[in-house]
Design a protein around this motif. Structure first.
Motif, mmCIF file in Angstrom:
data_model
loop_
_atom_site.group_PDB
_atom_site.id
_atom_site.type_symbol
_atom_site.label_atom_id
_atom_site.label_comp_id
_atom_site.label_asym_id
_atom_site.label_seq_id
_atom_site.Cartn_x
_atom_site.Cartn_y
_atom_site.Cartn_z
ATOM 1 N N GLY A 1 12.456 1.850 -11.036
ATOM 2 C CA GLY A 1 10.847 1.498 -11.566
ATOM 3 C C GLY A 1 10.221 1.346 -11.806
ATOM 4 N N PRO A 2 9.270 1.214 -12.453
ATOM 5 C CA PRO A 2 8.367 2.216 -12.393
ATOM 6 C C PRO A 2 7.805 3.022 -11.511
ATOM 7 C CG PRO A 2 6.523 0.698 -13.222
ATOM 8 C CD PRO A 2 8.136 -0.426 -13.554
ATOM 9 N N ALA A 3 7.871 4.416 -11.062
ATOM 10 C CA ALA A 3 7.221 4.552 -9.952
ATOM 11 C C ALA A 3 5.717 5.337 -9.658
ATOM 12 C CB ALA A 3 7.618 6.157 -9.886
ATOM 13 N N GLU A 4 3.885 4.896 -8.805
ATOM 14 C CA GLU A 4 3.524 5.534 -8.945
ATOM 15 C C GLU A 4 3.381 6.783 -8.824
ATOM 16 O OE1 GLU A 4 -1.017 4.664 -7.172
ATOM 17 O OE2 GLU A 4 0.657 2.482 -8.186
ATOM 18 N N ALA B 1 0.946 -0.656 0.176
ATOM 19 C CA ALA B 1 0.486 -0.052 -0.017
ATOM 20 C C ALA B 1 0.835 1.232 0.229
ATOM 21 C CB ALA B 1 -0.823 -0.276 1.283
ATOM 22 N N GLN B 2 1.747 1.089 0.122
ATOM 23 C CA GLN B 2 3.191 2.011 0.084
ATOM 24 C C GLN B 2 3.846 2.445 -1.143
ATOM 25 O OE1 GLN B 2 3.314 3.907 3.171
ATOM 26 N NE2 GLN B 2 1.641 2.169 3.751
ATOM 27 N N ARG B 3 3.384 1.600 -1.891
ATOM 28 C CA ARG B 3 3.991 2.222 -3.457
ATOM 29 C C ARG B 3 5.520 2.614 -3.451
ATOM 30 N NH1 ARG B 3 -0.725 -0.614 -3.645
ATOM 31 N NH2 ARG B 3 -2.751 0.360 -4.557
ATOM 32 N N ILE B 4 5.811 1.813 -2.908
ATOM 33 C CA ILE B 4 7.597 2.367 -2.771
ATOM 34 C C ILE B 4 8.491 1.789 -3.910
ATOM 35 C CG2 ILE B 4 9.624 2.038 -1.598
ATOM 36 C CD1 ILE B 4 8.349 1.625 1.218
ATOM 37 N N PRO B 5 8.886 2.866 -4.946
ATOM 38 C CA PRO B 5 9.658 2.010 -6.253
ATOM 39 C C PRO B 5 10.665 1.403 -6.198
ATOM 40 C CG PRO B 5 9.917 4.195 -6.084
ATOM 41 C CD PRO B 5 9.042 4.348 -5.059
ATOM 42 N N PRO B 6 10.948 0.572 -6.711
ATOM 43 C CA PRO B 6 11.893 -0.452 -6.895
ATOM 44 C C PRO B 6 12.792 0.443 -8.106
ATOM 45 C CG PRO B 6 11.069 -1.534 -8.373
ATOM 46 C CD PRO B 6 10.002 -0.263 -8.289
ATOM 47 N N PRO B 7 14.807 0.910 -7.626
ATOM 48 C CA PRO B 7 15.483 0.813 -7.728
ATOM 49 C C PRO B 7 15.631 1.524 -9.808
ATOM 50 C CG PRO B 7 16.568 -0.209 -6.766
ATOM 51 C CD PRO B 7 14.577 -0.880 -7.087
ATOM 52 N N THR C 1 8.857 11.939 3.755
ATOM 53 C CA THR C 1 8.121 10.538 3.726
ATOM 54 C C THR C 1 7.404 10.720 2.630
ATOM 55 O OG1 THR C 1 6.816 10.759 5.970
ATOM 56 C CG2 THR C 1 5.496 9.958 4.342
ATOM 57 N N CYS C 2 7.748 11.501 1.582
ATOM 58 C CA CYS C 2 7.417 11.798 0.514
ATOM 59 C C CYS C 2 8.796 10.726 -0.817
ATOM 60 C CB CYS C 2 7.559 13.224 0.142
ATOM 61 S SG CYS C 2 6.313 14.009 0.914
ATOM 62 N N LEU C 3 10.029 10.861 0.026
ATOM 63 C CA LEU C 3 11.408 10.736 -0.924
ATOM 64 C C LEU C 3 11.092 9.077 -0.593
ATOM 65 C CD1 LEU C 3 13.880 13.126 0.502
ATOM 66 C CD2 LEU C 3 12.903 13.148 -1.848
ATOM 67 N N THR C 4 10.756 9.131 0.245
ATOM 68 C CA THR C 4 10.511 7.415 0.272
ATOM 69 C C THR C 4 9.749 6.723 -1.078
ATOM 70 O OG1 THR C 4 11.228 7.053 2.470
ATOM 71 C CG2 THR C 4 10.065 5.429 1.568
ATOM 72 N N ARG C 5 8.760 7.653 -1.301
ATOM 73 C CA ARG C 5 8.065 6.462 -2.362
ATOM 74 C C ARG C 5 8.239 7.806 -3.604
ATOM 75 N NH1 ARG C 5 6.547 6.344 2.183
ATOM 76 N NH2 ARG C 5 5.444 5.217 3.616
ATOM 77 N N LEU C 6 9.002 8.738 -4.090
ATOM 78 C CA LEU C 6 9.511 8.905 -4.648
ATOM 79 C C LEU C 6 10.487 8.323 -5.409
ATOM 80 C CD1 LEU C 6 8.880 12.659 -4.338
ATOM 81 C CD2 LEU C 6 7.463 10.743 -5.847
ATOM 82 N N ALA D 1 5.601 14.536 -4.902
ATOM 83 C CA ALA D 1 4.947 14.951 -3.537
ATOM 84 C C ALA D 1 3.517 15.084 -4.084
ATOM 85 C CB ALA D 1 5.666 16.237 -2.169
ATOM 86 N N ALA D 2 2.336 16.165 -3.967
ATOM 87 C CA ALA D 2 1.772 16.286 -3.750
ATOM 88 C C ALA D 2 0.761 14.583 -5.001
ATOM 89 C CB ALA D 2 1.091 17.222 -5.107
ATOM 90 N N SER D 3 1.530 13.829 -5.777
ATOM 91 C CA SER D 3 0.345 12.593 -5.750
ATOM 92 C C SER D 3 0.769 12.554 -4.517
ATOM 93 C CB SER D 3 0.856 11.923 -6.823
ATOM 94 O OG SER D 3 2.881 11.756 -6.917
#
Length: 380
Positions: free
Chosen positions: A25-28, A17-23, A57-62, A32-34
Motif C-alpha cells: 500500500g497505500p491504495a488510492e 494514472a492507473q493508480r495500481i498500488p504496491p504490495p 480490471t478492478c482487482l489490478t487496482r485494488l 470497485a466503485a471507487s
C-alpha cells in the motif's frame, strides 16, 4: 510550442494514472466503485475463463487483500445505484455522475437509429418497466410480447428494441439481480442532480468528456480519446480543443498528445522494470490493453485476443493476460480457472526481457491474482 517528452515519460504517466498500488500500500482505491469513479469506464465482457472483465480490471487496482466476489456488489449495490451500463462500441459500466457526459452520444444514436423502435413498442416497454419498481429484466419484458426469447447471441426483437432504448437514454441499467441486468426509467433510477447536469451546454459536455478521458488515460492523442468513447475523430478533436488540455510532443511520434494540467504537477517515474513482487496481470479488456493500437504504440506490446481464433491458429493461447512490471509490459501468460485452481498454462517473455526475469514476475503476479480469486495456483 508544445513541450517535448520521451516515450518513457509517456509510459510512466500512463501507468501512474492507473493508480495500481504496491504490495504494502497505500491504495488510492478502497473498493470497485471507487475504481470506477477514478477510471471513468470499465469494459464489460461475460467470458469467465479467468474471471469477468470488470473483476480483473478492478482487482489490478485494488489492494492485494481485495476479493473478486466483492467487485460486483460494489459496482451494483442493492440499496443505491453507483453506476450505469451503456455502450461505447462495446458494453461498459460508467460512474453514475458521468451520465450527463454521454448525452450527446445518446442524442446521436436517437437521430440515427430511433426510427428502428416502433412507437407502440416503445410505449409498451416503458409501461412494463414503469410497473416494476427497481427495474425489469429482459425476460420479464419479453414475456409480455409473445413467445420469442433471447438465447445466447440470438436477440429477440423486443430485446433489440430494449437495448436500443438504453443507447438512446429512454431506459437505463443501474442495477443487477445476480448477473441479470435490470432496465429502469432514468427519471426514477438517477438522482435529480444528475438529471439537472444533463442539460449543460453541449460544449461543456464535450470538454468534460475530454477531460474525463485525459484523467483516466493519463496521456492521450485525439485517436485515443476517439477510441475510448467510440467518437468520430472530428468530435474527439473538438472536445480536446475545448478542454484546455496541455499539448505535448513525444520523441519519435507523429501524434500530438494531451494531458490535464494537473498531470504536470507530479514527478513521473520513467524507470523501466519494477520489483518482482509488484508485477500484476493485465486482463485483455483492461484500459491498458483494450485499445490494441495504443498498447502497441505506448508499450510496444502487440496483442491479439485469441479466444475466438481457431485453436490451431492461435499464437499464444485462449485467454492471454499481459504482465506489467514497473512501466513495462514484460510478458504474457495463458491462464484459466478450473476446479478451485488458477492454472498458468504457459508464459512468454516479451522480446528483450530475460526469460527467468519475466517468469519470476509472471509467477508473482499470478500468485496475487490467485489470492484475490480465492483459488490455488498451478504453474506449468
Amino acid at each position: 510550442m508544445p513541450a517535448q517528452v520521451s516515450a518513457e515519460w509517456v509510459r510512466g504517466a500512463v501507468v501512474a494514472a492507473q493508480r495500481i498500488p504496491p504490495p504494502a500500500g497505500p491504495a488510492e482505491y478502497e473498493d470497485a466503485a471507487s475504481v470506477l469513479r477514478g477510471m471513468g469506464l470499465i469494459q464489460l465482457d461475460p467470458l469467465t475463463r479467468v474471471s469477468t472483465a470488470q473483476r480483473l480490471t478492478c482487482l489490478t487496482r485494488l489492494p492485494r487483500q481485495a476479493r473478486a466476489e466483492d467487485v460486483d456488489a460494489s459496482l451494483w449495490p442493492a440499496d443505491h445505484p453507483v453506476s450505469f451500463e451503456a455502450f461505447t462500441k462495446v458494453a461498459c459500466v460508467f460512474p453514475l455522475e458521468d451520465w450527463p457526459l454521454l448525452r450527446l452520444r445518446r442524442e446521436a444514436v436517437r437521430e440515427r437509429h430511433g426510427h428502428k423502435v416502433e412507437p407502440h413498442v416503445r410505449e409498451r416497454i416503458l409501461e412494463l418497466v414503469s410497473a416494476h419498481p427497481g427495474g425489469a429484466a429482459t425476460g420479464t419484458i419479453e414475456a409480455e410480447f409473445g413467445p420469442e426469447r433471447t438465447t445466447g447471441w440470438h436477440w429477440s426483437q423486443v430485446k433489440k428494441a430494449t437495448e436500443l432504448m438504453v443507447r438512446m437514454g429512454d431506459l437505463v441499467v443501474t442495477a443487477r439481480r445476480g448477473v441479470v441486468r435490470l432496465f429502469d426509467l432514468p427519471e426514477r433510477a438517477l438522482p435529480a442532480a444528475v438529471h439537472e447536469a444533463e442539460h449543460l451546454p453541449p460544449d461543456e459536455l464535450r470538454a468534460g468528456l475530454a477531460r474525463r478521458a485525459a484523467g483516466a488515460l493519463g496521456v492521450m492523442s485525439v485517436a485515443d480519446f476517439a477510441h475510448h468513447y467510440h467518437l468520430s475523430k472530428g468530435d474527439a478533436a473538438h472536445g480536446v480543443e475545448l478542454a484546455d488540455l496541455v499539448p505535448m510532443e513525444v520523441e519519435g511520434w507523429r501524434e500530438t498528445v494531451y494531458v490535464l494540467p494537473s498531470a504536470l504537477e507530479h514527478e513521473i517515474d520513467e524507470a523501466g522494470l519494477g520489483p518482482v513482487r509488484e508485477a500484476r496481470l493485465i486482463g485483455p479488456f483492461d484500459p491498458l490493453l483494450r485499445d490494441r493500437r495504443r498498447a502497441q504504440r505506448i508499450f510496444g506490446f502487440d496483442y491479439t485476443f485469441e479466444a475466438y481464433v481457431p485453436k490451431a491458429k492461435r499464437v499464444y493461447g485462449h485467454y492471454v493476460m499481459g504482465v506489467l512490471s514497473g512501466n513495462q509490459l514484460i510478458g504474457r501468460a495463458d491462464l484459466w480457472r478450473s476446479r478451485g485452481e488458477l492454472v498458468v498454462n504457459q508464459m512468454w517473455p516479451e522480446p528483450g526481457f530475460p526469460r527467468r526475469s519475466a517468469e519470476a514476475r509472471t509467477t508473482a503476479a499470478a500468485k496475487t491474482l490467485a489470492r484475490q480469486l480465492g483459488t490455488d495456483l498451478r504453474l506449468p
